[in-house]
Scaffold this motif. Structure first.
Motif, mmCIF file in Angstrom:
data_model
loop_
_atom_site.group_PDB
_atom_site.id
_atom_site.type_symbol
_atom_site.label_atom_id
_atom_site.label_comp_id
_atom_site.label_asym_id
_atom_site.label_seq_id
_atom_site.Cartn_x
_atom_site.Cartn_y
_atom_site.Cartn_z
ATOM 1 N N ILE A 122 6.345 31.931 52.037
ATOM 2 C CA ILE A 122 6.286 33.364 51.742
ATOM 3 C C ILE A 122 5.311 34.025 52.715
ATOM 4 C CG2 ILE A 122 5.686 35.074 49.983
ATOM 5 C CD1 ILE A 122 6.385 32.944 47.874
ATOM 6 N N THR A 123 5.808 34.995 53.471
ATOM 7 C CA THR A 123 4.957 35.692 54.433
ATOM 8 C C THR A 123 4.365 36.945 53.794
ATOM 9 O OG1 THR A 123 6.742 37.087 55.297
ATOM 10 C CG2 THR A 123 6.491 34.878 56.272
ATOM 11 N N ALA A 124 3.510 37.614 54.550
ATOM 12 C CA ALA A 124 2.880 38.847 54.056
ATOM 13 C C ALA A 124 3.926 39.928 53.805
ATOM 14 C CB ALA A 124 1.832 39.336 55.054
ATOM 15 N N LEU A 125 4.983 39.978 54.637
ATOM 16 C CA LEU A 125 6.037 40.979 54.445
ATOM 17 C C LEU A 125 6.779 40.734 53.128
ATOM 18 C CD1 LEU A 125 7.555 41.354 58.041
ATOM 19 C CD2 LEU A 125 6.189 43.034 56.771
ATOM 20 N N HIS A 126 7.064 39.470 52.849
ATOM 21 C CA HIS A 126 7.737 39.141 51.586
ATOM 22 C C HIS A 126 6.865 39.532 50.401
ATOM 23 C CE1 HIS A 126 9.626 35.700 54.152
ATOM 24 N NE2 HIS A 126 10.288 36.834 54.310
ATOM 25 N N ALA A 127 5.575 39.220 50.488
ATOM 26 C CA ALA A 127 4.664 39.539 49.392
ATOM 27 C C ALA A 127 4.508 41.045 49.211
ATOM 28 C CB ALA A 127 3.301 38.893 49.649
ATOM 29 N N ALA A 128 4.438 41.777 50.324
ATOM 30 C CA ALA A 128 4.273 43.233 50.252
ATOM 31 C C ALA A 128 5.484 43.884 49.594
ATOM 32 C CB ALA A 128 4.056 43.800 51.651
ATOM 33 N N GLU A 129 6.683 43.396 49.946
ATOM 34 C CA GLU A 129 7.885 43.972 49.335
ATOM 35 C C GLU A 129 7.923 43.666 47.843
ATOM 36 O OE1 GLU A 129 12.755 44.157 49.883
ATOM 37 O OE2 GLU A 129 11.579 42.770 51.115
ATOM 38 N N ALA A 130 7.506 42.471 47.454
ATOM 39 C CA ALA A 130 7.501 42.111 46.035
ATOM 40 C C ALA A 130 6.522 42.982 45.252
ATOM 41 C CB ALA A 130 7.143 40.630 45.874
#
Length: 520
Positions: free
Chosen positions: A497-505
């Motif tokens: 899980i990257t920062a982009l994935h976490a930010a979207e979540a």
């Protein structure tokens, strides 16, 4: 053992096999009939309910109207085991066969046969509910033949190793048992005869952000809340979710079909449920209507939506009791109903989709229409949905009104088939990852496996730490964010899980950000 009563009727004891249901569990029932001398009477013992006791009149009329003689003697029928409650009209047919067999009007070896069916007064055999779980149990116990109403035959025929005989009338059954006119065993249907046309996302203009969120929810089996003013398309979007859900596995098909069979809503002539269920109860539904109930509890809406979607439109309008009854089943994937007669558990692994307005008038935050609600009224309206229930909704999505340019655009929207391909790819990754773990999608990750499968890159970990502290997320909400981020990564085929994935979540937690409170 035979004897003759004072009317000259050959009498004996017969033993016919049938089945019973308690929840989704089937159990064998032996229908023993004894014809003896004495004043004419017809007694049924063995803990029958009112519908079973009423079968005496249906059996008597069916025998006479089918051209056979009803024994004029004392008839005693026992339904064993005697300590299990027997309910429903499914015992009509085995009662008739046992009486005719005891009276010497049927001469056939019925040891390996099961009889199920309701009788009409004219001798027709009517469909019943619960044939699929009873057929599965019959096969497990070594029975070779199942006699059922013709409408239920495709349902029972899906069980391998069991010969299913479809019946229309009592006369057909007697001729078949006498080998005068044999009946061809039923074959399972393909399961597509009753396929329902599903609305397509290609019909939805605009709402790209909401479509993206629904794709994520479908890929991971996540619960989702849609928030927006009237007419923004919340219900339209929700009703198209089944068109992008992943294909059902065979195990899911069997389990869902068993529930629908027990509830008596499996379409006539259909063998299996091959499309994921979509249940949308009205907001006046009671708590037992959602969870299930009855003297011998039947499945409720939450179980009928198993492996599919339960859509609750206008969520704050549901009673508090009805909403709160969802909390534990959503977590456990099972609902347990306890009664004096015992406890029954039904599976309810669902994707909960809820929709609501942002305020009583519906126009709070609308770009062109003024809201007439006071801050107190808005807070009171939102507080109808409890915090623990909101915690169990993985994604909170704002659905704004669509502007004229998007509505009038001639550019075609992405069809459901394209979205479903991506969803199926992501779900396949999850099924392979979780093989043998007891769950198959990201929304069901057990707490002991969460850290193992939701590996965060250092930037993603830093971002989630800041979000947790700033938004005041609960431990459950934090776990939900991790699971959603895992699904977003799966849609991209990423291992970590990257920062982009976490930010979207994180951005899909509108209510945790207290959107309305900051605006008021």
């Amino acid at each position: 053992m035979k004897e003759k009563n004072d009317k000259g009727v050959n009498c004996m004891v017969s033993n016919i096999h049938s089945m019973g249901l308690f929840g989704m569990d089937a159990f064998p029932v032996e229908v023993e009939a004894d014809l003896s001398s004495g004043l004419p009477a017809f007694e049924i013992v063995g803990l029958p309910d009112a519908s079973v006791r009423e079968s005496r009149d249906r059996v008597r009329s069916s025998i006479r109207n089918s051209g056979f003689d009803f024994p004029v003697c004392r008839i005693t029928v026992n339904l064993a085991p005697a300590d299990m409650k027997k309910e429903g009209s499914l015992y009509d047919l085995p009662l008739l066969v046992s009486v005719l067999s005891a009276g010497g009007q049927i001469h056939a070896d019925l040891e390996g046969s099961i009889f199920l069916g309701e009788l009409s007064l004219s001798g027709e055999i009517r469909p019943i509910r619960g044939v699929l779980p009873m057929a599965i149990e019959a096969q497990k116990r070594g029975f070779s033949t199942l006699y059922v109403p013709s409408a239920n035959a495709p349902e029972g025929a899906v069980v391998e190793g069991l010969e299913v005989i479809p019946l229309h009338t009592v006369k057909e059954l007697i001729l078949h048992l006498a080998r005068t006119k044999p009946i061809e065993p039923a074959k399972p249907s393909k399961g597509t005869e009753n396929a329902i046309h599903m609305p397509d996302f290609a019909e939805v203009r605009g709402q790209e952000e909401a479509k993206r969120a629904l794709e994520i929810a479908a890929a991971g089996g996540h619960n989702i809340l849609l928030i927006g003013p009237p007419g923004s398309g919340k219900s339209m979007l929700a009703k198209r979710i089944p068109s992008i859900l992943p294909d059902m596995t065979f195990e899911e098909t069997i389990e869902t079909s068993k529930i629908h069979s027990v509830a008596g809503i499996l379409p006539a002539g259909s063998s299996l449920v091959t499309q994921r269920p979509f249940r949308s109860p009205h907001h006046t539904v009671s708590a037992p209507g959602l969870s299930g109930g009855g003297t011998i509890p039947k499945p409720g809406e939450i179980s009928l939506a198993h492996n599919g979607v339960l859509f609750l439109d206008e969520l704050p309008e549901f009673s508090r009791q009805a909403m709160e009854v969802l909390r534990q089943p959503i977590e456990d994937g099972r609902v347990t109903i306890s009664r004096v007669n015992g406890s029954v558990s039904y599976p309810c692994s669902i994707m909960l989709v809820a929709a609501m307005n942002p305020c009583p008038c519906g126009y709070f935050g609308h770009p062109s229409r003024a809201c007439i609600c006071t801050p107190k009224a808005v807070n009171r309206y939102l507080s109808r949905v409890s915090g623990p229930l909101l915690d169990r909704l993985d994604l909170h999505i704002e659905v704004p009104p669509v502007d004229f340019e998007k509505l009038s655009s001639a550019e075609p929207a992405e069809p459901s088939s394209a979205i479903r391909e991506r969803v199926n790819r992501a779900r396949k990754l999850q099924q392979e990852r979780y093989a043998g773990m007891g769950f198959s999608c990201n929304a069901r990750i057990s707490p002991d496996k969460l850290q193992e499968v939701c590996r965060l890159s250092p930037p993603a970990q830093k971002l989630l730490k800041a979000a947790f502290e700033k938004l005041g997320l609960s431990a459950r909400a934090y776990d939900r964010v991790l699971k959603v981020a895992r699904t977003i990564a799966d849609l991209e085929g990423a291992n970590d899980i990257t920062a982009l994935h976490a930010a979207e979540a994180v951005q899909y937690r509108s209510l945790d950000r207290k959107y309305w409170m900051t605006e008021l």
